[in-house]
Design a protein around this motif. Structure first.
Motif, short mmCIF file in Angstrom:
data_model
loop_
_atom_site.label_atom_id
_atom_site.label_comp_id
_atom_site.label_asym_id
_atom_site.label_seq_id
_atom_site.Cartn_x
_atom_site.Cartn_y
_atom_site.Cartn_z
N ASN A 199 0.83 -1.21 0.00
CA ASN A 199 0.00 0.00 0.00
C ASN A 199 0.86 1.26 0.00
O ASN A 199 0.54 2.25 -0.65
CB ASN A 199 -0.95 0.00 1.19
N VAL A 202 2.13 2.10 -3.46
CA VAL A 202 1.15 2.85 -4.27
C VAL A 202 1.11 4.30 -3.81
O VAL A 202 1.16 5.23 -4.62
CB VAL A 202 -0.25 2.22 -4.12
N ARG A 205 4.44 6.09 -4.64
CA ARG A 205 4.99 5.80 -5.98
C ARG A 205 6.45 5.37 -5.84
O ARG A 205 7.33 5.85 -6.56
CB ARG A 205 4.93 7.05 -6.87
N MET A 237 4.28 -5.46 -8.32
CA MET A 237 3.71 -4.11 -8.32
C MET A 237 4.53 -3.18 -9.22
O MET A 237 4.11 -2.07 -9.49
CB MET A 237 3.74 -3.53 -6.91
N ALA B 51 -4.45 -2.06 -14.16
CA ALA B 51 -4.87 -1.38 -12.93
C ALA B 51 -6.34 -1.61 -12.61
O ALA B 51 -6.74 -1.55 -11.44
CB ALA B 51 -4.59 0.12 -13.04
N GLY B 82 0.65 -1.31 -13.10
CA GLY B 82 -0.52 -0.94 -12.30
C GLY B 82 -1.16 -2.06 -11.52
O GLY B 82 -2.32 -1.97 -11.16
N ARG B 84 -2.60 -4.08 -8.62
CA ARG B 84 -3.04 -3.67 -7.29
C ARG B 84 -2.37 -4.51 -6.21
O ARG B 84 -2.05 -5.68 -6.44
CB ARG B 84 -4.55 -3.87 -7.17
N LEU B 105 5.42 0.29 -12.01
CA LEU B 105 4.39 0.87 -11.15
C LEU B 105 3.31 1.55 -11.98
O LEU B 105 2.14 1.47 -11.68
CB LEU B 105 5.02 1.93 -10.25
N SER B 106 3.76 2.25 -13.02
CA SER B 106 2.83 3.08 -13.77
C SER B 106 3.27 3.13 -15.22
O SER B 106 4.39 2.76 -15.57
CB SER B 106 2.82 4.49 -13.20
#
Lengths: 294, 120
Positions: A199, A202, A205, A237, B51, B82, B84, B105-106
């Motif tokens: 968590n 996220v 970042r 992740m 995501a 993405g 979770r 991550l993104s």
């Protein structure tokens, strides 16, 4: 005017209070309950007096024998006195058995006085003795239960606090997190560590997380698996995990146990892990001019 | 072919967003469409955004790994982005840590890495 149920005992604790007190003190000394290291004689006498006062006040009003928890209103004076004494004694470090015997030692002096008192009416004796025993046992049980309840509460609270304290995720730098693990890492805690860490990834970042196991007491196969799983989840992740705090001994144990760290980066110290993390996220540490001259 | 998943070309990278309600057939179709697009556009990178997926089962996990391998053979590097936290935890629980997939991550991070290596 005391109710007839405790008339005899009430008479003793009021009329012979001084003698009873000194007898009780002697009994305690003989029984080894006194603990001169914790309490001076004056303090102890004050406690005994407080108990006798509570007992006297309760007996004056009591019409029935106390229930197991001394909850009835008419026993309130005795209960309050007992609670005061308990608090004072347990704060100084007196143990559970000691606290129970503290009350029970009153039994003999009281019984002796009573035997004298009703010498001319022997038919009363056994009934009165039983009353004394029941009364003091109730007090001792109450003291024990109360103390245990209190300790349970403390343990419960500390466990909660420990759980919160045990998995803090700290941001070291932009996109770099660390989670210093301390103590033991069982399945429940490993799960919690993973959840908090993911968590936080996220939220911040973060691209690199340093899992520091310097403070983990035992690293066995299971702990090794937990760590590698956490590292895998971090990778899924999109982040990267560095396990730091691997002592030479732990490294040897892990190899002996056949724990394969695979592609997970490991470092002996959090310092070297941080340097590696900076390299991965593209930061450099440069020595400032002042210290260069020094 | 109206309800296939859209694939966008940005610079030389193919962007794929997998919707939450994807069916097994659709994801198998994706495998085929994507490989054709990689060759057709001469793409050097693929970014698959998962995501919106709340559940990744072993089937989807396996197809994601296949996508990566197939794209790799066709000269494109694939990033899955993405994921979770709950999905990541379930996958490691299932021992499916997608060893062949690059994760990010993104989208931003994936594109940055592709650019850094001259693939976008």
């Amino acid at each position: 005017m005391p109710n007839s149920r405790f008339a005899e005992i009430f008479k003793i604790v009021t009329a012979d209070r001084a003698e009873l007190l000194s007898d009780w003190l002697e009994t305690q000394k003989a029984a080894g309950v006194r603990r001169p290291d914790l309490f001076s004689d004056a303090e102890l006498t004050a406690q005994l007096g407080q108990f006798l006062d509570g007992l006297t006040a309760a007996l004056a009003d009591a019409s029935e024998e106390p229930g197991g928890d001394l909850r009835d209103e008419e026993w309130a004076p005795l209960r309050d006195a007992l609670l005061d004494i308990l608090r004072e004694r347990s704060e100084r470090g007196a143990g559970l058995a000691e606290l129970m015997r503290f009350v029970q030692t009153l039994s003999n002096p009281l019984a002796a006085r009573l035997t004298e008192e009703v010498a001319d009416r022997p038919e009363l004796l056994s009934g009165e003795l039983l009353k004394i025993n029941r009364l003091l046992n109730t007090c001792a049980t109450y003291a024990g239960t109360h103390l245990l309840d209190e300790r349970d509460e403390i343990i419960e609270r500390q466990r909660d606090e420990m759980r919160e304290l045990s998995t803090p995720v700290v941001q070291l730098w932009e996109r770099v997190l660390t989670i210093p693990l301390i103590g033991t890492l069982d399945s429940a805690r490993a799960q919690e560590v993973m959840e908090n860490l993911l968590n936080a990834i996220v939220e911040h970042r973060a691209e690199v997380v340093i899992i520091d196991i310097t403070g983990v007491r035992v690293v066995d196969t299971q702990v090794g698996q937990h760590l590698l799983r956490t590292a895998s989840a971090v990778r899924l992740m999109g982040g990267e995990a560095i396990i730091s705090g691997i002592s030479p001994k732990i490294a040897q144990t892990m190899v002996e146990l056949g724990v394969d760290v695979g592609e997970v980066t490991t470092r002996p110290t959090i310092r070297s892990a941080l340097a590696e993390a900076f390299r991965k996220v593209g930061f450099q540490i440069v020595r400032g001019e002042a210290s260069q001259r020094g | 072919m109206a309800d296939t998943i859209s694939i966008y070309l940005v610079e030389q990278v193919l962007l794929v967003t997998i919707p939450d309600n994807i069916t097994d057939t659709e994801i198998v179709d994706l495998l085929e469409n994507l490989s054709e697009r990689i060759v057709g556009e001469a793409a050097r990178g693929v970014v698959i955004d998962i995501a919106s997926l709340e559940i990744v089962d072993t089937f989807v996990g396996r197809v994601l790994a296949q996508l990566s391998s197939v794209a790799g053979m066709l000269g494109a590097r694939t990033y899955v982005v993405g994921m979770r936290p709950a999905v990541a935890m379930t996958l490691v629980e299932l021992d499916m840590d997608l060893p062949g997939c690059r994760m990010a991550l993104s989208l931003t991070q994936a594109l940055r890495e592709l650019r850094r290596d001259g693939l976008a």
